[in-house]
Design a protein around this motif. Structure first.
Motif, PDB file in Angstrom:
ATOM      1  N   SER A   4       0.471  -0.702  -0.184  1.00 28.71           N
ATOM      2  CA  SER A   4       0.012  -0.082  -0.648  1.00 28.71           C
ATOM      3  C   SER A   4       0.266   1.552   0.650  1.00 28.71           C
ATOM      4  CB  SER A   4      -0.896  -0.151   1.206  1.00 28.71           C
ATOM      5  OG  SER A   4      -1.949  -0.920   1.058  1.00 28.71           O
ATOM      6  N   TRP A   7       2.777   1.714  -3.680  1.00 24.36           N
ATOM      7  CA  TRP A   7       1.521   2.172  -3.860  1.00 24.36           C
ATOM      8  C   TRP A   7       1.096   3.153  -4.168  1.00 24.36           C
ATOM      9  CZ3 TRP A   7      -4.440   0.098  -4.029  1.00 24.36           C
ATOM     10  CH2 TRP A   7      -4.697   0.852  -4.507  1.00 24.36           C
ATOM     11  N   ILE A  45       2.593   0.100 -10.774  1.00 25.44           N
ATOM     12  CA  ILE A  45       1.457   0.804  -9.809  1.00 25.44           C
ATOM     13  C   ILE A  45       0.531   0.192 -10.259  1.00 25.44           C
ATOM     14  CG2 ILE A  45      -0.240   2.433  -9.387  1.00 25.44           C
ATOM     15  CD1 ILE A  45       1.076   4.677 -10.317  1.00 25.44           C
ATOM     16  N   PHE A  48       1.203  -2.970  -7.867  1.00 25.05           N
ATOM     17  CA  PHE A  48       1.001  -2.549  -6.512  1.00 25.05           C
ATOM     18  C   PHE A  48      -0.258  -2.343  -6.010  1.00 25.05           C
ATOM     19  CE2 PHE A  48       5.605  -0.704  -5.949  1.00 25.05           C
ATOM     20  CZ  PHE A  48       5.684  -1.365  -4.635  1.00 25.05           C
ATOM     21  N   ALA A  49      -0.916  -2.236  -6.797  1.00 24.19           N
ATOM     22  CA  ALA A  49      -2.432  -1.913  -6.497  1.00 24.19           C
ATOM     23  C   ALA A  49      -3.056  -3.336  -6.550  1.00 24.19           C
ATOM     24  CB  ALA A  49      -3.819  -1.318  -7.486  1.00 24.19           C
ATOM     25  N   SER A  52      -1.517  -5.507  -2.741  1.00 24.87           N
ATOM     26  CA  SER A  52      -2.087  -3.903  -1.710  1.00 24.87           C
ATOM     27  C   SER A  52      -3.569  -5.105  -1.346  1.00 24.87           C
ATOM     28  CB  SER A  52      -2.288  -2.817  -1.918  1.00 24.87           C
ATOM     29  OG  SER A  52      -2.971  -2.220  -0.960  1.00 24.87           O
ATOM     30  N   THR A  80      -9.698  -0.305  -1.184  1.00 27.59           N
ATOM     31  CA  THR A  80      -9.033  -1.246  -2.462  1.00 27.59           C
ATOM     32  C   THR A  80      -9.291  -1.043  -3.285  1.00 27.59           C
ATOM     33  OG1 THR A  80      -7.595  -0.925  -0.146  1.00 27.59           O
ATOM     34  CG2 THR A  80      -7.013  -2.337  -2.276  1.00 27.59           C
ATOM     35  N   THR A  84      -8.714   0.626  -7.578  1.00 29.25           N
ATOM     36  CA  THR A  84      -7.982  -0.854  -8.094  1.00 29.25           C
ATOM     37  C   THR A  84      -8.617  -0.596  -9.429  1.00 29.25           C
ATOM     38  OG1 THR A  84      -7.158  -2.141  -6.309  1.00 29.25           O
ATOM     39  CG2 THR A  84      -7.691  -2.963  -8.474  1.00 29.25           C
TER      40      THR A  84
END
Length: 175
Positions: A4, A7, A45, A48-49, A52, A80, A84
């Motif tokens: 997170s 991100w 990104i 990472f999303a 997470s 989240t 996303t």
């Protein structure tokens, strides 16, 4: 939590590139900024999303907080998932601007609405990700109905099956 925060950091870098792309008059800077944004989006990104999202689900399902026991966990899950989903939609705009910068040599006035949208979306994403991170750090109180039920069942199990769970005992009967 590492995913997170990663991100969040990647979105901050994305915002910096979006501001450069919006404010620069140099065609080389424009092209470079939008190409870097596309690469950063898809290769940093977006992973990472999803990391997470997956790690949050695994930790909540495998940990003591539970997925549906606390409001802060549910709020972070909703944020989240929504972030996303919106990121994947946002990447379509990034692709279009990046393609225009590559093919046509984007000028400072081309696709200005989309370029402003890139800055606004990145800024909004930072706000959402900071809120999600704050929820993870501070863990505000508030247990859901499901959380109360599970908590009461656990107390009852520990106290020998009584509903109250505190000081209740079964008195022996004499026959």
């Amino acid at each position: 939590m590492t995913a997170s925060v990663g991100w969040l950091g990647a979105v901050v870098a994305f915002l910096a590139l979006a501001v450069v792309g919006l404010s620069s008059r140099n065609p080389g800077h424009l092209r470079g900024a939008y190409l870097a944004m596309e690469l950063t989006g898809w290769y940093v990104i977006v992973p990472f999303a999803f990391a997470s999202l997956v790690t949050g689900l695994v930790q909540s399902l495998g940990g003591t907080w539970g997925l549906f026991r606390h409001y802060w966990v549910l709020a972070k899950l909703v944020l989240t998932v929504l972030a996303t989903f919106l990121l994947l939609l946002h990447m379509q705009v990034v692709n279009r601007v990046s393609d225009a910068a590559t093919r046509t040599g984007l000028s400072a006035s081309d696709l200005s609405g989309m370029r402003i949208q890139l800055v606004a979306d990145a800024a909004a994403a930072i706000v959402v990700l900071v809120v999600a991170t704050a929820l993870s750090i501070y863990k505000p109180r508030g247990i859901t109905r499901y959380g109360w039920r599970v908590q009461n069942e656990q107390r009852a199990d520990r106290s020998g099956g009584t509903a109250a769970g505190k000081g209740a005992s079964i008195a022996p009967t004499r026959a």
